[in-house]
Enzyme design. Structure first.
Site, PDB file in Angstrom:
ATOM      1  N   SER A 121       6.736   5.830  -2.912  1.00 38.42           N
ATOM      2  CA  SER A 121       5.626   6.195  -3.801  1.00 38.42           C
ATOM      3  C   SER A 121       6.130   7.022  -4.985  1.00 38.42           C
ATOM      4  CB  SER A 121       4.567   6.983  -3.031  1.00 38.42           C
ATOM      5  OG  SER A 121       3.451   7.219  -3.872  1.00 38.42           O
ATOM      6  N   LYS A 171       2.508   4.600   4.388  1.00 41.34           N
ATOM      7  CA  LYS A 171       2.318   4.216   2.980  1.00 41.34           C
ATOM      8  C   LYS A 171       0.978   3.493   2.799  1.00 41.34           C
ATOM      9  CE  LYS A 171       3.118   3.730  -1.345  1.00 41.34           C
ATOM     10  NZ  LYS A 171       3.034   2.458  -1.905  1.00 41.34           N
ATOM     11  N   HIS A 174      -1.599   6.144   2.773  1.00 46.49           N
ATOM     12  CA  HIS A 174      -1.454   6.835   1.483  1.00 46.49           C
ATOM     13  C   HIS A 174      -2.189   6.056   0.389  1.00 46.49           C
ATOM     14  CE1 HIS A 174       0.620   6.975  -2.435  1.00 46.49           C
ATOM     15  NE2 HIS A 174       0.824   8.248  -2.199  1.00 46.49           N
ATOM     16  N   ASN A 175      -2.010   4.754   0.385  1.00 49.48           N
ATOM     17  CA  ASN A 175      -2.641   3.951  -0.667  1.00 49.48           C
ATOM     18  C   ASN A 175      -4.155   3.876  -0.492  1.00 49.48           C
ATOM     19  OD1 ASN A 175      -0.002   3.541  -1.452  1.00 49.48           O
ATOM     20  ND2 ASN A 175      -0.452   1.487  -2.182  1.00 49.48           N
ATOM     21  N   GLU A 178      -5.278   6.889  -2.018  1.00 46.53           N
ATOM     22  CA  GLU A 178      -5.144   6.696  -3.478  1.00 46.53           C
ATOM     23  C   GLU A 178      -6.373   5.959  -4.043  1.00 46.53           C
ATOM     24  OE1 GLU A 178      -1.081   5.314  -4.735  1.00 46.53           O
ATOM     25  OE2 GLU A 178      -2.206   3.618  -5.516  1.00 46.53           O
TER      26      GLU A 178
HETATM   27  O1  LIG Z   1       2.367   5.111  -4.280  1.00 47.56           O
HETATM   28  C1  LIG Z   1       2.537   4.377  -5.234  1.00 47.56           C
HETATM   29  O2  LIG Z   1       3.471   4.486  -6.024  1.00 47.56           O
HETATM   30  C2  LIG Z   1       1.507   3.296  -5.428  1.00 47.56           C
HETATM   31  O3  LIG Z   1       0.624   3.357  -4.351  1.00 47.56           O
HETATM   32  C3  LIG Z   1       2.074   1.923  -5.486  1.00 47.56           C
HETATM   33  O4  LIG Z   1       2.930   1.694  -4.431  1.00 47.56           O
HETATM   34  C4  LIG Z   1       0.955   0.877  -5.431  1.00 47.56           C
HETATM   35  O5  LIG Z   1       1.276  -0.117  -4.585  1.00 47.56           O
HETATM   36  C5  LIG Z   1       0.674   0.197  -6.677  1.00 47.56           C
HETATM   37  O6  LIG Z   1       0.592   1.138  -7.690  1.00 47.56           O
HETATM   38  C6  LIG Z   1      -0.615  -0.637  -6.730  1.00 47.56           C
HETATM   39  O7  LIG Z   1      -1.401  -0.633  -5.617  1.00 47.56           O
HETATM   40  P1  LIG Z   1      -2.787  -1.446  -5.641  1.00 47.56           P
HETATM   41  O8  LIG Z   1      -2.503  -2.741  -6.363  1.00 47.56           O
HETATM   42  O9  LIG Z   1      -3.160  -1.708  -4.246  1.00 47.56           O
HETATM   43  O10 LIG Z   1      -3.755  -0.616  -6.393  1.00 47.56           O
END
Ligand SMILES: O=C(O)[C@H](O)[C@@H](O)[C@H](O)[C@H](O)COP(=O)(O)O
Length: 298
Positions: A121, A171, A174-175, A178
């Site tokens: 990330s 991860k 985490h996403n 996000e």
């Molecule tokens: O932690 C990170 O750096 C982000 O989470 C990254 O890994 C992510 O995969 C993409 O930025 C897009 O994710 P989405 O297409 O699912 O929004």
């Protein structure tokens, strides 16, 4: 340490730059020769094929895949398997589904090859200047890799998370977080935009970035985005997603974990892909049927 990097896209390319800053040696391969040559000009050893990359590494070899999640990972593994030796290490640093990583790791282990699923990330800048790494795999073998991640991570930005699969599981979650955080920030600005006040969004994001409870890297990025385009007039509100939010919600459902914010953020992304939603037509039609409420014609 000598590391073979397969996949020199935005992330792989910058990770190689990062490791070379700490005097790790990189042997690099990408289907696009230009990417290999650019890194060769910065001191990496280019390889024209995956076979050549493996040949140029020392046993026990460390091969790091930074390729798009899905079939490409399997195809790289299929190329690697016959040419690697027991004791070698393969890393998947992409956004693979943790269940696939467990299956791939078990397949590799049957050949004596150690597999690490590493959630990476921090975006492209983090990849180059100090990233965040969530690491799953064998604890003992990880000790050999640790100096590399100590160098490449920002401050405390790496964690040996546990057994195979745990890196990509972490991860994924985490996403999911996000998604929810970004949606909450976005909704706040939606209300500001609909209000009678005349806010300067760059300045709003700036003040929220400094000392407030919701200060964060995402808020810093919000400020950057509004600095470039004060009302984001140049882009449409279409929100794509590459799977991790969906997997988080699927996993939450399987575990009966209640995650309404993440689930709604995912739904908002899907909704943004429709210019006109069929469900909207159905609700409008029903209101019209039972109450004679007006519909908007095409
Ligand atoms: O932690 C990170 O750096 C982000 O989470 C990254 O890994 C992510 O995969 C993409 O930025 C897009 O994710 P989405 O297409 O699912 O929004």
């Amino acid at each position: 340490m000598k590391v073979g990097m397969i996949g020199l896209g935005k992330m792989g390319f910058n990770l190689v730059r990062n490791m070379m800053r700490y005097d790790h040696e990189a042997v690099v391969y990408d289907v696009n020769p230009e990417q290999r040559e650019k890194l060769a000009a910065e001191g990496a050893v280019p390889a024209a094929t995956i076979e050549e990359l493996v040949h140029k590494l020392d046993a026990p070899r460390i091969v790091w895949m930074m390729v798009p999640a899905g079939e490409i990972v399997d195809s790289v593994i299929d190329t690697l398997l016959p040419i690697l030796s027991p004791g070698d290490i393969v890393i998947d640093g992409g956004n693979s589904h943790y269940k696939q990583s467990i299956a791939r790791g078990e397949k590799m282990l049957a050949h004596g090859i150690h597999y690490f699923d590493i959630g990476t990330s921090g975006g492209t800048d983090g990849a180059e200047h100090g990233g965040c790494f969530m690491i799953g795999g064998d604890a003992e073998v990880f000790k050999c890799l640790e100096p590399l991640f100590r160098d490449m991570a920002v401050d405390q930005g790496y964690l040996y998370a546990g057994k195979l699969g745990s890196g990509h599981f972490l991860k994924m979650i985490h996403n999911g977080i996000e998604y929810g955080m970004m949606q909450a920030i976005a909704e706040g600005f939606e209300v500001l935009e609909k209000s009678d006040f005349d806010f300067d969004y760059e300045q709003v994001a700036r003040v929220w970035s400094n000392g407030s409870v919701i200060r964060s890297w995402l808020m810093d990025l919000t400020q950057n985005a509004f600095a470039k385009d004060p009302k984001l007039d140049s882009i449409r509100g279409v929100m794509h997603s590459s799977g991790e939010g969906k997997w988080t919600v699927e996993t939450a459902l399987d575990l009966q974990a209640s995650t309404p914010v993440i689930a709604m953020s995912l739904m908002m992304r899907y909704r943004s892909l429709d210019t006109d939603a069929f469900h909207g037509k159905v609700v409008a039609a029903l209101r019209n049927e039972f109450g004679g409420h007006a519909v908007v014609s095409k």
